[in-house]
Motif scaffolding. Structure first.
Motif: not given
Length: 861
Positions: A333-337, A350-357
């Protein structure tokens, strides 16, 4: 040169600084940082002075900078529109010298260091009243902290200094970094100071001082219970997560602290914190301003402040040891958001999304990779998709399988059997089943009878209500994963993959979630001597004639059946069989469009014009292209050096890139407020090999050509302005494009429309309400009403009325049509077929129409 004390009576110690800066600026073109002072004679002479002199210079520089900032503030108050560049330049030089000197080891005593920071903080408070304020992010705070660290290393930490540093940690100027661009540097300062005063296990609490999620996070931390010290130490580490990936040192430190806290306990705390970030809204703030006597609005979007983003990123890094469902759900959910696009800003975080990936790609087991493969289908950013692909490829190598096999292995079954499961709630049960791509729920009483609403026993029990709450979360996830698997399997056609029969049974036929898809599809099964296409019916494999095939065993191989490899008779047989069974395939297969090279394409050799010269709605085209795995960038009404653009799809399994060329449609300023063209005109389709050379179409594999052309036909069929019954009226005097609208709306049928016609020919005899009033004539479904005779174009759904081919405009409703909602259609997803049929049902009983807009057209002779 400027002397800011020229017209003021000022102590000489201030003037000496001004003189030094004046001489520096006379020999240097511009000073941005201390690096620009390298080799400057005035600066080098200053460095040769005694340490006592240099420390006094630093104190005086702080006061000098205050004078400069006050001068700038005075100019602002006097409404001086043009900034005084000399004053601004002196300010930069003063800060540069200050930074350079503070890097040197000046042997600060505790009292000198305390006096310095008291002065700096005093000036910050004093200058916060104006627009040219001074902050700790401007002062070389970390270099100053290094000074006292050297002293402490030699002499130890006194109570006086310890108490002062603890008071510093409460300064808003140090801890409130929510609006500071250089907030990450001050976070380092907080971390450094905290470590200084944390001696012999002394507890220093972590406090997230941000205005967005700080209070919520602190509330969770304050109720964390035992092992508080270790938790706060860990949170300080996550607050310092400045790099793009966690270092080995970070991983080792956090692992040790998590073990001390307790893995399960920390996992729950971290999940609560990350859930705050998931639920935190993307804010939208609209402000008005006046420009040239015109009132305008400006909307600003924001998600989290930079310190909060960095803190959340650090928490995500600590989740690698956990691969449970709840952690994966929150990270997904956090990645999508994080990659939600904010207008004028870009991705929300984007930094949070990259961390999730990173974490999902590296966590234990295959579940994280499976979640990434599902999320990839929802994302639009191509660079993010490439990043996910990298982890999928690495994961595939790690488990010694292909990427596609990895995706199959990672699909959860949610304890379903054949798409069904029953969950007990004491004497009641909730049956969950997948039917026609929807996850249905049905409550069952103790006596076995069904009921419509949630039992009162469940509502009135806290335990059962919580159980139901968790189950509903799972049901939503089942729906998402099921939809993703439909898309994944649909993508398998172009790959032309094979499975050994045991793997096929494991990942398709007997898989609890995938079973409702695989048992409704046609499969080609082979052994060393035989080959046949079959469908799973009544727990047996049957061919198109209904004959049971008994020779299938674990020695066979399996492929998805595709009409490009079938004879015309086999295609017709399977279509008739699907209709007879009234089987609704979750993916269009039996009626899948088939695209074979035409004579014109053989003659042109390297390109196809079959889908050229269409006008598409660009935003709709862009969205659909992304869903189908194509790469495309919106074209705007500005000079970006592009005369045309292409939409492309890379097929790594075939090492072929398909290209669909389009041109901007510059007509009557047809662009939106963001300068993006509303329409594009289509051109050629080409294929390139691994070397980037354009391929001869006869060298393109049949399956690749057919599936790519099907995608392109879909783009035209869905996005063409010819499908919009109101478009010609909305475009006024665009005569040329109105001609296109007419030619498309009532022109020759595309392959998709031909398939639609084939279905209608089979369905009409079964439709009792219209079978005696409707016939097919070429490209039209002719409907005989009481008032008029109507010709519905099978491709566009647009209507002409006899006897004079008068156009009838009927705009389809967005809500489901009751007349076709329960009508059997042999596959899911053809909205165009539903529109044609709903119009046919409506017009067959034209005397019952009450809509005045439609009636005024029908009764007009």
């Amino acid at each position: 040169m400027l002397n800011i004390f020229k017209k003021k009576t000022t102590p000489s110690k201030f003037k000496y600084i001004d003189d030094i800066i004046t001489k520096v600026n006379s020999s240097v073109s511009y000073v941005y940082s201390s690096n620009d002072l390298s080799g400057n004679s005035e600066y080098e002479n200053l460095k040769k002075e005694s340490k006592t002199y240099q420390k006094q210079y630093i104190i005086d520089s702080v006061n000098y900078i205050e004078e400069i900032l006050n001068r700038e503030f005075e100019n602002q108050q006097k409404s001086v529109k043009k900034r005084d560049n000399d004053i601004y330049r002196y300010r930069l030089t003063a800060f540069a010298i200050l930074n350079g000197l503070m890097r040197r080891n000046l042997d600060y005593t505790e009292k000198e260091w305390i006096s310095l920071f008291e002065l700096v903080n005093e000036k910050i408070i004093a200058l916060n009243r104006n627009a040219y304020g001074f902050s700790l992010s401007d002062f070389p705070t970390n270099y100053a902290i290094q000074q006292i660290e050297r002293t402490i290393k030699k002499e130890g930490l006194s109570d006086e200094l310890s108490n002062f540093i603890k008071s510093m940690l409460e300064w808003n100027s140090l801890t409130d970094t929510s609006t500071s661009y250089w907030g990450s540097d001050l976070k380092k300062s907080v971390s450094k100071l905290s470590k200084i005063v944390q001696v012999d296990g002394e507890f220093v609490p972590f406090i997230l001082k941000t205005n967005d999620i700080g209070n919520e996070v602190n509330a969770i931390v304050n109720h964390s219970g035992e092992n508080v010290n270790e938790l706060h130490q860990l949170l300080f580490l996550t607050y310092d997560a400045t790099s793009s990936k966690p270092s080995k040192k970070f991983q080792a430190q956090t692992e040790k602290l998590i073990n001390a806290i307790g893995k399960n306990k920390y996992r729950k705390i971290a999940q609560e914190i990350l859930s705050i970030a998931v639920s935190h809204p993307i804010s939208e703030k609209t402000e008005t301003y006046t420009y040239s006597n015109e009132v305008r609005e400006y909307t600003q979007y924001s998600y989290l402040c930079d310190p909060s983003k960095q803190f959340i990123k650090g928490i995500i890094w600590t989740m690698s040891p956990f691969s449970d469902k709840e952690t994966l759900h929150i990270l997904s959910k956090l990645l999508e958001k994080s990659y939600t696009k904010m207008p004028g800003v870009g991705p929300a975080a984007a930094a949070i999304g990259n961390a999730c990936i990173y974490v999902m790609g590296n966590m234990r087991g295959k579940d994280g990779l499976g979640a990434l493969s599902r999320i990839k289908l929802k994302l639009k950013q191509n660079n993010v998709k490439k990043s996910i692909d990298k982890y999928l490829v690495e994961g595939a190598k790690k488990y010694n399988v292909s990427v596609e096999e990895l995706k199959e292995m990672a699909v959860p079954d949610f304890q379903l059997e054949g798409g069904i499961k029953s969950v007990l709630f004491e004497d009641y049960s909730l049956n969950i089943s997948i039917t026609e791509s929807k996850v249905n729920q049905q409550w069952i009483k103790p006596d076995g009878k069904s009921m419509k609403s949630v039992p009162s026993t469940v509502k009135n029990s806290t335990k059962l209500s919580n159980q139901l709450k968790e189950l509903r979360k799972e049901i939503k996830e089942i729906q998402k994963v099921y939809s993703a698997q439909k898309q994944r399997i649909d993508n398998q056609f172009i790959l032309n993959r094979s499975w050994d029969f045991p793997s096929f049974k494991k990942y398709y036929l007997n898989h609890g979630l995938v079973n409702p898809i695989s048992t409704k599809l046609i499969w080609t099964i082979k052994n060393e001597t035989q080959s046949t296409s079959v469908l799973w019916i009544d727990n047996t494999w049957q061919n198109a004639n209904g004959e049971i095939i008994s020779w299938i065993d674990d020695n066979c191989t399996v492929q998805l059946w595709h009409p490009v490899f079938a004879t015309e008779k086999e295609i017709v047989d399977w279509r008739d069989r699907i209709i007879d069974l009234e089987l609704k395939q979750p993916i269009k297969q039996a009626f899948r469009e088939l695209y074979i090279l035409t004579d014109a394409e053989i003659n042109t050799q390297t390109y196809s014009n079959r889908m050229a010269a269409h006008i598409l709605k660009q935003h709709q085209f862009n969205a659909l292209a992304g869903l189908r795995g194509w790469k495309y960038s919106l074209m705007g009404a500005y000079d970006d050096g592009r005369d045309d653009e292409l939409c492309s799809k890379y097929l790594p399994e075939h090492q072929i890139t398909a290209e669909y060329w389009v041109d901007e449609l510059n007509d009557h300023d047809a662009y939106n407020d963001a300068g993006i063209w509303l329409y594009v005109a289509t051109d050629q389709v080409k294929f390139k090999n691994a070397d980037g050379h354009v391929m001869n179409l006869i060298d393109v594999p049949k399956i690749v050509f057919s599936e790519i052309m099907r995608d392109v036909d879909l783009f035209v069929g869905v996005c063409s302005v010819g499908n919009d019954p109101e478009w010609q009226d909305n475009n006024g005097d665009r005569q040329t494009h109105r001609d296109y609208w007419t030619s498309y709306s009532f022109g020759d049928l595309t392959e998709i429309a031909k398939t639609r016609k084939s279905i209608l020919e089979r369905l009409l005899p079964r439709l009792s309400k219209i079978k005696d009033k409707a016939t097919i004539d070429g490209k039209f479904l002719i409907v005989q009403g009481t008032i008029r005779t109507y010709k519905i174009h099978i491709g566009s759904g647009n209507i002409l009325m006899e006897p004079n081919d008068q156009y009838l405009c009927i705009v389809p409703s967005r809500s489901p049509n009751k007349s076709t909602d329960k009508l059997f259609i042999p596959f899911e997803g053809d909205k165009g077929l539903s529109i044609v049929l709903s119009k046919a049902f409506l017009l067959a009983e034209d005397t019952k129409i009450t809509d005045t807009t439609i009636l005024s057209q029908i009764n007009r002779n």
